[in-house]
Design a protein around this motif. Structure first.
Motif, PDB file in Angstrom:
ATOM      1  N   UNK A  82      33.018  -0.300 -23.488  1.00 47.02           N
ATOM      2  CA  UNK A  82      33.186  -0.894 -22.443  1.00 47.02           C
ATOM      3  C   UNK A  82      33.996  -2.332 -22.926  1.00 47.02           C
ATOM      4  N   UNK A 120      27.223  -0.122 -12.163  1.00 46.70           N
ATOM      5  CA  UNK A 120      27.896   1.185 -12.685  1.00 46.70           C
ATOM      6  C   UNK A 120      27.889   2.127 -11.920  1.00 46.70           C
ATOM      7  N   UNK A 149      23.345  -4.228 -13.809  1.00 48.30           N
ATOM      8  CA  UNK A 149      23.954  -3.602 -14.755  1.00 48.30           C
ATOM      9  C   UNK A 149      24.262  -2.116 -14.314  1.00 48.30           C
ATOM     10  N   UNK A 175      28.587  10.081 -22.724  1.00 53.08           N
ATOM     11  CA  UNK A 175      29.059   8.699 -22.571  1.00 53.08           C
ATOM     12  C   UNK A 175      30.538   8.663 -22.275  1.00 53.08           C
ATOM     13  N   UNK A 210      27.788   1.995 -26.346  1.00 49.26           N
ATOM     14  CA  UNK A 210      28.133   1.547 -24.844  1.00 49.26           C
ATOM     15  C   UNK A 210      28.804   0.456 -24.837  1.00 49.26           C
ATOM     16  N   UNK A 229      29.124 -10.981 -14.190  1.00 45.39           N
ATOM     17  CA  UNK A 229      28.895  -9.661 -14.323  1.00 45.39           C
ATOM     18  C   UNK A 229      29.901  -8.662 -13.283  1.00 45.39           C
ATOM     19  N   UNK A 285      19.706  -5.897 -16.713  1.00 45.63           N
ATOM     20  CA  UNK A 285      20.060  -4.514 -17.175  1.00 45.63           C
ATOM     21  C   UNK A 285      19.901  -3.641 -15.539  1.00 45.63           C
ATOM     22  N   UNK A 326      23.635   5.099 -21.949  1.00 45.02           N
ATOM     23  CA  UNK A 326      23.973   3.768 -22.255  1.00 45.02           C
ATOM     24  C   UNK A 326      23.077   3.151 -23.458  1.00 45.02           C
ATOM     25  N   UNK A 330      23.062   3.904 -29.693  1.00 47.94           N
ATOM     26  CA  UNK A 330      23.559   4.169 -28.432  1.00 47.94           C
ATOM     27  C   UNK A 330      24.241   3.100 -27.498  1.00 47.94           C
ATOM     28  N   UNK A 331      23.231   1.879 -27.576  1.00 47.30           N
ATOM     29  CA  UNK A 331      23.525   0.765 -26.905  1.00 47.30           C
ATOM     30  C   UNK A 331      24.746   0.167 -27.432  1.00 47.30           C
ATOM     31  N   UNK A 370      25.381  13.340 -27.197  1.00 47.78           N
ATOM     32  CA  UNK A 370      25.008  12.189 -26.386  1.00 47.78           C
ATOM     33  C   UNK A 370      26.394  11.624 -26.086  1.00 47.78           C
ATOM     34  N   UNK A 414      26.043 -10.168 -20.204  1.00 46.53           N
ATOM     35  CA  UNK A 414      26.114 -10.103 -18.912  1.00 46.53           C
ATOM     36  C   UNK A 414      25.198  -8.886 -18.342  1.00 46.53           C
ATOM     37  N   UNK A 415      25.394  -7.802 -19.330  1.00 43.65           N
ATOM     38  CA  UNK A 415      24.905  -6.668 -18.854  1.00 43.65           C
ATOM     39  C   UNK A 415      23.391  -6.410 -19.240  1.00 43.65           C
ATOM     40  N   UNK A 416      22.565  -7.436 -19.742  1.00 41.76           N
ATOM     41  CA  UNK A 416      21.196  -7.224 -19.824  1.00 41.76           C
ATOM     42  C   UNK A 416      20.657  -8.401 -20.487  1.00 41.76           C
ATOM     43  N   UNK A 417      21.096  -9.724 -20.873  1.00 39.33           N
ATOM     44  CA  UNK A 417      20.720 -10.670 -21.232  1.00 39.33           C
ATOM     45  C   UNK A 417      20.612 -10.380 -23.119  1.00 39.33           C
TER      46      UNK A 417
END
Lengths: 502, 502
Positions: free
Chosen positions: A231, B231, B227, A253, A227, B253, B224, B383, A223-224, A249, A382-385
């Motif tokens: 993006x 969003x 992020x 998304x 995503x 970000x 996270x 996500x 799922x990640x 799902x 950038x979105x979660x390290x």
């Protein structure tokens, strides 16, 4: 002021086999049942209860929270914990049909929808359909289970008993015995290097030219990966092709991303090539999301001809293909992968361990062209390290110990046997699938009636089924139900199915 | 065809203290050093090497991959592993100044930028600045370390030695001894319930009305959380206020989100209130991202007056405030939190365990208004489904064992002592901060020269420093460097600092 109620609860036995929390939860349920408290009665404060029981506040919080998740208590912000109306037998709501239980199943919405189903599915995952697990779902004596009260009949996870919690536990202990210093840091942007090396070897064995440095990325579940890909590759208004039916799902998304979703009917051979070509020429999609091997929900795999045609079209009309291999390990072998044909040029390939090892580890991988992986890695940072290294190390421990291959074979045998049994039972009810799927944990069964109505009637009897309309990108009415192959092994669940379908 | 080279490598000793992989890596480095192989020489295939050494292919893959990450080998897609030019001493590149090492530090880009710094920082995280860890970074004998070759002088993580890998390892083993059944499922959408209960108790102790069910969500690190918030709350073109200076990752970000970034100067008291008001009235931002307690990079905390003014403005002009409490645990106590003042109406509060326990666990939490948490949870599901339960259980194990509080106190004492020592040493060089920060692991030191030039000169000597321009939303030239307080305890690193600043 100390609540007088506190004296009604007995301190736990320190020498018991059960944890303190388990004992306190069981004792409190017993008391809640026998004290005849009004709904809304306030429980003793955490501090008072901890003092009275001679345990830490953490233990009391854990116990109260388990009672909240089990529907006995309600937490009110700043005010404390209160006896829930659900904990007291009543005539309202849908009665749980299972013997010996005072539980009420949660209210169903007027229309079954993805959010409701997903929420209930997540609360039940892995309890998927065996009577033993059904019993744990039905009773109040299972700490750490946040149960919806439903028996899952369409679960996308295998029953706990078919998986191997001990294998995971042993791997965790093993990782805990090794040096944990690397967990102190953030870990590597593309994910734990030894696991990437293992995944590269696995993908290479499927003919996919994966390289742990250049074109592989670990993600927190497929799922990640979806995503990140949406993006990086799409903008609002873009067209994206999906299969019809497909994993629901993804529709949510895609809707959130503001893209135009185009459904391509899935046949046993693969996507309907004529429709695919028409839609692709007309809408110039950016992306096609597909299960090549062991399609969810039909269980069918792509034919060689179909695979070739999809790739030729993707090349001509310049779109990417996201190949979701979530269920690929359930194939007996020899299933074609688009990423192998195309050599990871325009195909992105993702898979993971949710189905074969443990969904809660959230460990998955994605292989794609190096430039794409670089962009996807930047976005991941950038979105979660990074993704957490601990689950990745636990999975790698299982892989490197050499136990994974045998484990998957065992799981597959059990799934195959259950599928055959399930097909036999449906045949006895006059329901058949033609051609029969040769792999996978789902049966996409045409029940010859409106599937939403059917799912509602099943839910009223405590059985959670996923109606076909959920798997349609247009949410169109449908007569199919996605059954878990485990359902035939749960006598109570199967009795409901028989009643509804006979 | 079997490579003749294979016979050059000796099989490992089965009775050694080290793992097979560790032995093979050490043996191969020795051989690569002594065989005098040309760069580009092909290593024996994984299969041949595994057969020759009498180990599994996984072990060989793991060893090869470690050698790749350490710069000895290069993997080429489909072709195998090759001796890297870096493994052979040469005159090109920047020579590593540390004795006894043939390593070359990686090429620096013409301009230091966020991606380059982040990449190198991540590869070094946690090795932050002690000479013992510097030694491990410098040698080739540390399996599982993907090192950039730099000594970090600005690391956002504490040195390994200040943290407690044993505490984590013990918690992992403990979780591995408990029932792992729940890990087989996806876990709960908001995250592991007992950890949410612990976090609620922690936040309540700060005066923040958190409730584990209603307004709390676990995330994979604070990044996270940022992020998800961006969003849910912003669209491209929206204005977002940040502090200047501030954590540079957020700028990347925000740029990716296409929002307009407005920097508000940070004073020791908090944001410059006049600038804040002017920008907010003019641009009508959606969001203000702020560190109330222990600001990164200055270490200062918000005054009560400043906190009140920020909230009044947020209310009047209807923007949300994201309060990033990443470094909050490093405050000795009594720091003001916006979320406590506002009662989680328009403030979102996030914190985690990256600084005090382990960044690689990726465990964080966010509290906000219930409707917001519901939306954020939906997006979290769509996500990436859930966050992995295993790291959350390990953290909860440490919290519920009662060891966390003492551990944080120890960490804080060490950080405080190092900060004082560091300030003393800088003062000896004529550099002072006024007022001195009373908490935190950073010194935001005005070095009275262009910080990018300074960082480049430091990098040429093997020391990685974060120049002030990185912390500026406009990437404006700046004379500050963010130093880790650990730097004074690393003699080699400090020698470089003294040479550059004297």
């Amino acid at each position: 002021m100390k609540s007088l109620l506190v004296d009604a609860f007995e301190p736990p036995q320190r020498d018991s086999d059960r944890t303190l929390t388990e004992q306190i939860v069981a004792m409190m349920i017993h008391r809640l049942r026998t004290l005849g408290l009004r709904p809304g009665s306030r429980l003793p404060s955490i501090r008072a209860m901890a003092q009275h029981l001679g345990v830490s506040r953490f233990t009391v919080i854990e116990a109260y929270e388990q009672l909240v998740t089990q529907g006995w208590l309600q937490a009110r912000q700043g005010a404390g914990y209160f006896v829930c109306s659900r904990a007291v037998p009543s005539d309202q709501g849908v009665l749980d049909p299972r013997a010996g239980s005072h539980r009420l199943v949660p209210d169903m919405p007027q229309q079954l929808n993805v959010a409701w189903l997903l929420n209930n599915t997540l609360r039940d995952v892995g309890s998927g359909g065996l009577s033993a697990s059904c019993q744990t779902v039905c009773t109040h004596h299972t700490p750490r289970t946040e149960s919806s009260g439903f028996v899952p009949g369409s679960s996308a996870l295998l029953p706990h008993q078919w998986l191997d919690a001990d294998l995971l536990a042993a791997a965790m202990r093993s990782v805990g015995r090794s040096s944990c210093t690397s967990v102190l840091g953030y870990g590597q942007p593309q994910g734990y290097a030894p696991l990437r090396a293992s995944m590269a070897a696995h993908l290479q064995s499927l003919g996919i030219p994966a390289d742990p440095q250049r074109n592989l990325l670990l993600t927190s579940g497929v799922t990640h990966a979806v995503d990140l890909v949406l993006r990086v590759l799409t903008s609002p208004g873009d067209a994206v092709l999906v299969e019809d039916p497909a994993w629901f799902l993804v529709f949510g998304r895609l809707a959130a991303a503001g893209v135009r979703v185009l459904g391509v009917p899935r046949t046993p051979e693969g996507p309907d090539l004529q429709v695919l070509e028409n839609l692709a020429r007309l809408h110039r999609p950016r992306l096609f999301i597909i299960n090549s091997a062991v399609h969810n929900p039909t269980g069918h795999s792509l034919s060689a001809r179909s695979a070739y045609a999809v790739l030729k079209l993707a090349e001509e009309l310049d779109f990417h293909v996201f190949e979701d291999d979530t269920y690929g390990e359930l194939h007996p072998g020899g299933a074609i992968r688009l990423a192998a044909l195309d050599g990871l040029q325009r195909v992105l390939h993702a898979g993971g361990f949710s189905k074969t090892l443990a969904a809660g580890m959230r460990v998955a991988y994605m292989a794609a062209a190096p430039e794409l992986i670089a962009n996807l890695t930047d976005l991941k940072l950038l979105s979660g390290l990074t993704t957490p290294e601990l689950p990745e190390r636990v999975i790698q421990q299982i892989l490197s110990s050499g136990q994974y291959h045998r484990h998957v074979q065992r799981v597959r045998s059990q799934v195959d046997a259950a599928r055959h049994e399930c097909l036999r039972r449906f045949a006895a009810l006059g329901l058949r699938i033609e051609p029969e799927p040769v792999a996978g944990m789902f049966l996409w069964m045409d029940c010859q009636q409106d599937s939403e109505q059917l799912a509602r009637r099943a839910a009223a009897e405590g059985l959670l089924l996923a109606p076909g309309s959920l798997f349609s990108p247009a949410q169109a009415p449908d007569s199919h139900i996605r059954f878990s192959v485990a359902i035939a092994q749960n006598p109570q669940a199967w009795a409901v199915v028989e009643r509804l379908l006979r």
